[in-house]
Motif scaffolding. Sequence first.
Motif, PDB file in Angstrom:
ATOM      1  N   SER A   1       0.832  -1.204   0.000  1.00 22.93           N
ATOM      2  CA  SER A   1       0.000   0.000   0.000  1.00 22.93           C
ATOM      3  C   SER A   1       0.868   1.254   0.000  1.00 22.93           C
ATOM      4  N   GLN A   2       1.931   1.231   0.769  1.00 22.97           N
ATOM      5  CA  GLN A   2       2.857   2.367   0.818  1.00 22.97           C
ATOM      6  C   GLN A   2       3.524   2.553  -0.554  1.00 22.97           C
ATOM      7  N   ILE A   3       3.928   1.466  -1.155  1.00 18.47           N
ATOM      8  CA  ILE A   3       4.566   1.528  -2.470  1.00 18.47           C
ATOM      9  C   ILE A   3       3.611   2.146  -3.493  1.00 18.47           C
ATOM     10  N   GLN A   4       2.348   1.710  -3.451  1.00 16.56           N
ATOM     11  CA  GLN A   4       1.363   2.242  -4.393  1.00 16.56           C
ATOM     12  C   GLN A   4       1.129   3.739  -4.170  1.00 16.56           C
ATOM     13  N   ARG A   5       1.064   4.168  -2.922  1.00 12.30           N
ATOM     14  CA  ARG A   5       0.854   5.596  -2.633  1.00 12.30           C
ATOM     15  C   ARG A   5       2.019   6.436  -3.149  1.00 12.30           C
ATOM     16  N   TRP A   6       3.250   5.963  -2.899  1.00 12.38           N
ATOM     17  CA  TRP A   6       4.417   6.708  -3.357  1.00 12.38           C
ATOM     18  C   TRP A   6       4.511   6.716  -4.887  1.00 12.38           C
ATOM     19  N   THR A   7       4.162   5.597  -5.501  1.00 16.01           N
ATOM     20  CA  THR A   7       4.182   5.534  -6.967  1.00 16.01           C
ATOM     21  C   THR A   7       3.178   6.518  -7.553  1.00 16.01           C
ATOM     22  N   ALA A   8       1.977   6.548  -6.979  1.00 15.94           N
ATOM     23  CA  ALA A   8       0.950   7.493  -7.442  1.00 15.94           C
ATOM     24  C   ALA A   8       1.421   8.933  -7.260  1.00 15.94           C
ATOM     25  N   THR A   9       2.051   9.216  -6.135  1.00 14.99           N
ATOM     26  CA  THR A   9       2.581  10.562  -5.880  1.00 14.99           C
ATOM     27  C   THR A   9       3.626  10.937  -6.920  1.00 14.99           C
ATOM     28  N   ALA A  10       4.522   9.997  -7.211  1.00 12.54           N
ATOM     29  CA  ALA A  10       5.577  10.253  -8.202  1.00 12.54           C
ATOM     30  C   ALA A  10       4.986  10.536  -9.571  1.00 12.54           C
TER      31      ALA A  10
END
Length: 199
Positions: A150-159
């Motif tokens: 979930s953290q990875i997905q949030r950071w990817t979306a932010t990027a």
Amino acid sequence: LGDIQTRGLQTDRPMLVLLDGAKGLRLAVEETFGSRGIVQRCQLHKRRNVLQHLPKRYHAEYDRKISTAYGMRFHDDARKELDSIIRELDRLNQSAANSLREGLEETLTVHQLKLPDVLRKHFFSTNLIESAFSQGVSVMQNVKRWRNSSQIQRWTATALLEAERKFRKITGYKSMSVLVAALDEEYRRRTLDTEQLAA
């Protein structure tokens, strides 16, 4: 690719697919699109791959030569020049020659399609997507510990949202109908060639 297909990617008409030369990606494109996947191999990756086989003293010379060949307007001229470079490299370094020779015709797809310069400058390499990747690296470089997906997905979306701010429309977007027509024609030609071979 299968996941994207289930989410609505249309695979029933010819599509230009830009790849870096990874064999697994090439196979996946073939399995997903069949002969409708018209591949353009990244010319920048090809140049880098050739240079990695050469001593540094030859890098500037051969990068310039290969770049000049790819910069030619017509397919036959570019192919003739690249074949000449391959003959030079055969005498200088067999591995470099083989690297340039491998998949060479797919690095000339934008030439074969006779795309106008305004489109070719966007579709000769994988830079379109790699700029978004580099933005992701920049945004996420300070994360020291990934806790969960979930953290990875949030950071990817932010990027990607950060990268989106720098996205620009393709300069030659008004010429996209030329690309569509060229892809349709190339697909018809390949289908006809396959049928003639089977006959």
